[in-house]
Each structure stands twice: as C-alpha cells, then as structure tokens.
Write an enzyme that holds these catalytic residues in place. Structure first.
Site, PDB file in Angstrom:
ATOM      1  N   ALA A 136     -37.433 -48.212  58.370  1.00 51.81           N
ATOM      2  CA  ALA A 136     -36.318 -48.790  57.952  1.00 51.81           C
ATOM      3  C   ALA A 136     -35.372 -47.777  57.717  1.00 51.81           C
ATOM      4  O   ALA A 136     -35.363 -46.531  57.948  1.00 51.81           O
ATOM      5  CB  ALA A 136     -36.418 -49.521  56.858  1.00 51.81           C
ATOM      6  N   SER A 137     -34.127 -47.898  57.506  1.00 51.57           N
ATOM      7  CA  SER A 137     -32.764 -47.062  57.234  1.00 51.57           C
ATOM      8  C   SER A 137     -33.246 -46.374  56.041  1.00 51.57           C
ATOM      9  O   SER A 137     -32.566 -45.030  55.997  1.00 51.57           O
ATOM     10  CB  SER A 137     -31.615 -47.840  57.069  1.00 51.57           C
ATOM     11  N   GLN A 140     -39.627 -44.809  55.646  1.00 50.90           N
ATOM     12  CA  GLN A 140     -40.678 -45.147  56.558  1.00 50.90           C
ATOM     13  C   GLN A 140     -41.941 -45.319  56.031  1.00 50.90           C
ATOM     14  O   GLN A 140     -42.333 -44.545  55.054  1.00 50.90           O
ATOM     15  CB  GLN A 140     -40.746 -44.467  57.659  1.00 50.90           C
ATOM     16  N   ASP A 290     -38.069 -60.573  46.729  1.00 49.98           N
ATOM     17  CA  ASP A 290     -37.909 -61.020  48.157  1.00 49.98           C
ATOM     18  C   ASP A 290     -39.330 -61.449  48.754  1.00 49.98           C
ATOM     19  O   ASP A 290     -39.825 -60.893  49.429  1.00 49.98           O
ATOM     20  CB  ASP A 290     -37.471 -59.728  49.030  1.00 49.98           C
TER      21      ASP A 290
END
Length: 559
Positions: A136-137, A140, A290
């Site tokens: 991901a941004s 990782q 989430d």
C-alpha cells in the site's frame, strides 16, 4: 504560513497545479495562490467556477486525491467515513480510492529492517520472503519465519513516508485556513479542525508501536474467549516503523461463503462476529475500526480471527453511553432523549434552528418507532442520523463516525452470512446495561461529588479572578481580540487595485517618454543624439522595464 510555502514551494506548486487541472482554479485564485503557477499555466488555465462542472464533481475529487499521493488518499478515505459533513455521493466515490502501489525494492525493505532491529535480516529471521504479498502507499507486508520456528508477518513502513506526510499535513493546514477565511461553508465545516483530526489519525496509523498496543489490548480482552483469535505481537521484532505479528492462516470470507453447511455454521459465525465487535465497542471501549471481510479469517470449528489494527476506535464511558442512548431513543420514540443525546455528543452551531431540528428529529424517530428490531437495519439508522446532523451543520466526533461506518460495514458482511440476524437486536442488551450502569447509585454519587468539588473550587477562585479582571480594566490592560475572516480578501482586493493603478501609471509614463522621443527626433533639436539610435535604445529599455513590472504583477495573482 509564508515560511511554510517557501520551505515546501515545489510541493505547493504541484498541489496548486493539480487543483487547477481538475477545475478548482477559482479556489486557487480566490485564496491568493495564483502566483504559484507557472506563467504559461496562469495564461491558459480556466479560473472560472464553470470550469468545475465539466465532469461529475465526486469523480473529479477522487481522481485528484489519487494523483496527489498517499497523504491525500488517506484524507479521502477518512472523509469517506464522514457522511455527516460531506454529501453522500462524494463519500461513496471516496470509498473507491485505491491504496495499492508498486512494491518498493526488497533491498530498501531489508535496509529498513537492519536500521530498525540492528542486525542483518539473516540473523533476525530464519527465513524472509523478499517478495511482499501486500503493498500500500504507507507500508508493505512480508512473510518470515523466526529462528524459534514461529511463522510471522512483518509490516514495514515505506522509506521517507513520514517526511512526505508531515510536509503534506503542513500544506493541508495552510490551505484549509486560507479557504476558511475566504468561504463561509469552509468555516461552517471547520476545515482546520478536520485537518487536525486527520493529522492525528494518520500519524497514529503510521506508528506501528501504537497499532501493536491496540492489537494487544483487544487480544487481552478476548484472552478468555476461545472463539475469537487476535494475532500475537512480537515486541522484540517491532518498532515504530516495523511491526511483527503472528501469521494466521484460515479461510477467507469468499471461501466461507462458498463453504458447505456441514463444514461450518455460518449463523454461529455471524453471531460471533457481531457479539465480538459489540464487546469491543460497548464494553471494552476499544474496537477494530475497519471490520471488512478482508480483515477476517475463519476456521472450520467456527472460530473467527481479526487482523490489521491500523484503524482502531476508542470510546470513553460517556461516549458509549451516548451512542447506546441514541439507538434506544430511536427505538422508544423519545425525541427529547434523541435531541439531548445529539447535543451532548457534539457542540451545536450558533445558528442552529432548534425548531426545524426538532421537527426533522421527530420525522426520523417516526421512521423507526415501534418497528421490531429485526426490521431495522443499523446501517440505515446510522446513515439517517448522519444525514440529519449534516443538514444542520452538527459535526459528529470522529470516533462516533468510525463506529457508525464499522457497523455499516459489519452489517453488509453479516447479511451475506445470515440475513435473519439483526445487529440492533444483539446490541439492545448492551444499551440497557449501559443505562442501568449510568443510573447506579454509587456511580451517580461519584459524579455528583466530582461536580460539587469542581463547583466549590471555581467558587473559591472566583473572587481572585474577579479582582484580577477589574484590575486589568482599571489599568487599561484588557485586550480585545477581533476575528475578521474577510480581512485577507479585502487586502487582496486592495493589492489588485494598487497593482492596476501602478500598471496604468507605468503605461502612461511609457507613452509620454515615447512621445517625447518621437517629437525630439522629428524636430532634430539635438544633433549629437542624431548619431546614436536613442529612440531604439529608449524603446528597448522601456519595454524591458514594462514587461518586468507586468510580469511581477501577474505573478502576484492580484491583477
């Protein structure tokens, strides 16, 4: 603010250029950042409000945030939870933001591990998979095996990401304050407070010590519950930039959906998911923020496992009580209870139309009053409450909206497992328990004693504060602070007027000099000058000066 713009001038220019590209040039011009564009872009760009209507606004905002990079992607993802402050269609579009990127060089990851753990990768781990299985941004993830034989996953923060985020947050805060001064809607939304909130959230998310502590809190809470698994954190192999945790291997949600009824009990699993989440939120006060299908593993013995604790919500005793009161108020049809709860949950705006607010609240209550729990979808309830608060500019604190979004996500997943299960029905006992605890005589006595102590403390301090205030008034030391949101706009307009006057004077002076030179040349009054191309030189110098001044005025963005 000016020093920030100088320090981050290149990034400012990138952001301003992207804003203009997606049709928000009018905002750039209104807030006084027009001069950060290159001269060609200043000339060819469209700065009218009509430029923003060529494509759907929500889609343009999403594309713009993706182009601006990790910080802005995370900002969009946070705003997607805030349907209480942004239109639902924009929130829906922001939920599509992609946070997957090309993995970085494994050598850089190994270098980070060496820097953080103080030893080569081969010494720390018995084996380490160089190819990541998620990127991901911000980070990782790699698989590894400890020398003890335990299988782990390692979440590694991308190099330099913290500096990028810090720079972008400074710029975001500056932009938010400029927009607040220019637009009433921005002040009503309290943009700078949203940026502050986002700043805290993203800094918490990139702090892997914090994520590890959150996971451990929830793991400790479920230590006596064999049906709920939380991965173990390996603190000897974890830092603020690197998190090592137990590797869990189980069924993914898609496999669970397709599993035969003989192998798993989907109804039992659904109930365990709901109860475990409600235990976290309304009992422990710390919950997974989430809970989408990708953050669960499932097992044939009907156990469930939560993973990825990057987003964690925290509810105080007061907040737990308010949330349960809101749900119970809707179920009981108690408008007064609903209004009181919403006012306690969030500060109300000065211009709130209480009569209209109460009418809207009554209409909302009537939608759910006397409906059986099984017929009420908590996702719809949360959505309707957020829509109502958004309409009346009541800003709900983030942890409530995170809980609301988590419940909506959870409900969508549960409906795929067993659509007969009602989250609201399972949540109702928690609400009753919180209400009973709230009315406990010992708790009330403690609350009243604290209030009495605070009142006595303030009453003791009151004479000295009054004396000090009167003394300041008498000596003329009282300071009056005034907030003039439109002052910068007024000064900007004055700058434009001054620049236009300067431009007119320069143009007039240029014309007079040019006329004088032409007349002098025509009359031939100075034979000496006739040997020199005075007119050509004068015109050249005047043109250079003219264009320098003109360029400076245009680059200021205040013409």
């Amino acid at each position: 603010m000016i020093s920030k713009r100088i320090r981050h001038i290149k990034r400012y220019q990138e952001i301003v250029a992207v804003l203009v590209k997606y049709g928000f040039g009018y905002i750039v011009k209104d807030v006084g950042l027009f001069h950060l564009l290159s001269l060609p872009k200043q000339i060819i760009s469209d700065f009218s409000t009509e430029s923003a209507s060529s494509a759907p606004l929500a889609a343009k905002i999403r594309a713009m945030l993706e182009e601006l990079g990790p910080t802005f992607i995370k900002l969009g993802q946070m705003l997607s939870l805030r349907s209480d402050i942004i239109p639902e269609q924009i929130a829906d579009e922001l939920r599509k933001l992609q946070d997957s990127v090309t993995p970085i060089d494994p050598e850089q990851i190994e270098k980070t591990i060496v820097e953080q753990l103080g030893a080569p990768v081969s010494e720390v781990f018995a084996s380490f998979e160089k190819d990541c299985f998620a990127a991901a941004s911000i980070a990782q993830v790699h698989r590894a095996v400890l020398h003890s034989g335990e299988r782990v996953i390692i979440k590694v923060r991308r190099p330099e990401i913290e500096a990028i985020i810090n720079n972008d947050i400074e710029i975001l805060w500056d932009l938010a304050s400029l927009v607040e001064k220019r637009y009433v809607w921005a002040r009503e939304l309290q943009l700078t407070e949203i940026v502050d909130e986002f700043s805290n959230a993203i800094r918490n998310e990139i702090d892997y010590f914090r994520e590890g502590r959150n996971a451990e809190k929830i793991r400790d809470y479920f230590s006596n519950n064999a049906s709920v698994i939380i991965p173990k954190i390996y603190w000897d192999y974890s830092t603020h930039q690197l998190l090592t945790m137990e590797q869990i291997q189980g069924m993914k949600f898609g496999e669970l959906i397709n599993a035969s009824p003989d192998s798993v009990n989907k109804k039992l699993i659904a109930e365990r998911i709901v109860r475990s989440f409600l235990d976290q939120a309304l009992d422990a006060g710390v919950f997974h923020g989430d809970p989408h299908p990708g953050n669960f593993f499932f097992f044939p013995d009907n156990k469930i496992c939560y993973i990825d604790f990057g987003q964690v919500g925290v509810l105080s005793e007061e907040m737990k009580f308010h949330f349960s009161s809101l749900i119970i108020g809707l179920m009981r049809g108690d408008t007064e209870m609903l209004q009181r709860t919403l006012f306690e949950m969030s500060p109300t705006p000065d211009k709130l139309d209480e009569r209209q607010f109460q009418m809207d609240l009554t209409a909302l209550r009537d939608q759910y009053y006397e409906l059986p729990f099984r017929d009420v979808h908590i996702g719809k309830v949360v959505h309707d409450v957020f829509q109502l608060t958004n309409k009346h500019h009541i800003v709900i604190p983030t942890n409530y909206t995170l809980l609301g979004k988590a419940l909506i996500t959870l409900e969508g997943m549960i409906n795929q497992l067993d659509n007969a299960i009602s989250i609201l029905e399972l949540a109702e006992p928690y609400g009753r328990k919180l209400l009973i605890e709230r009315l406990d005589p010992q708790r009330l006595a403690k609350k009243w004693s604290r209030s009495l102590f605070q009142a006595l403390t303030h009453s003791v301090q009151l004479p000295s504060l009054l004396t000090k205030t009167l003394k300041h008034l008498n000596t003329g030391k009282t300071h009056v602070e005034m907030e003039l949101p439109q002052l910068d706009l007024l000064l900007s307009k004055l700058d434009r007027v001054a620049n236009r006057i300067s431009f007119s004077i320069i143009l007039l002076a240029f014309s007079i000099i040019l006329c004088g030179l032409i007349i002098g040349e025509t009359m031939g009054a100075h034979p000496f000058l006739s040997q020199i191309p005075v007119l050509d030189i004068a015109v050249t110098i005047s043109l250079i000066m003219f264009f320098i001044v003109l360029l400076a005025i245009f680059r200021s963005g205040k013409f």
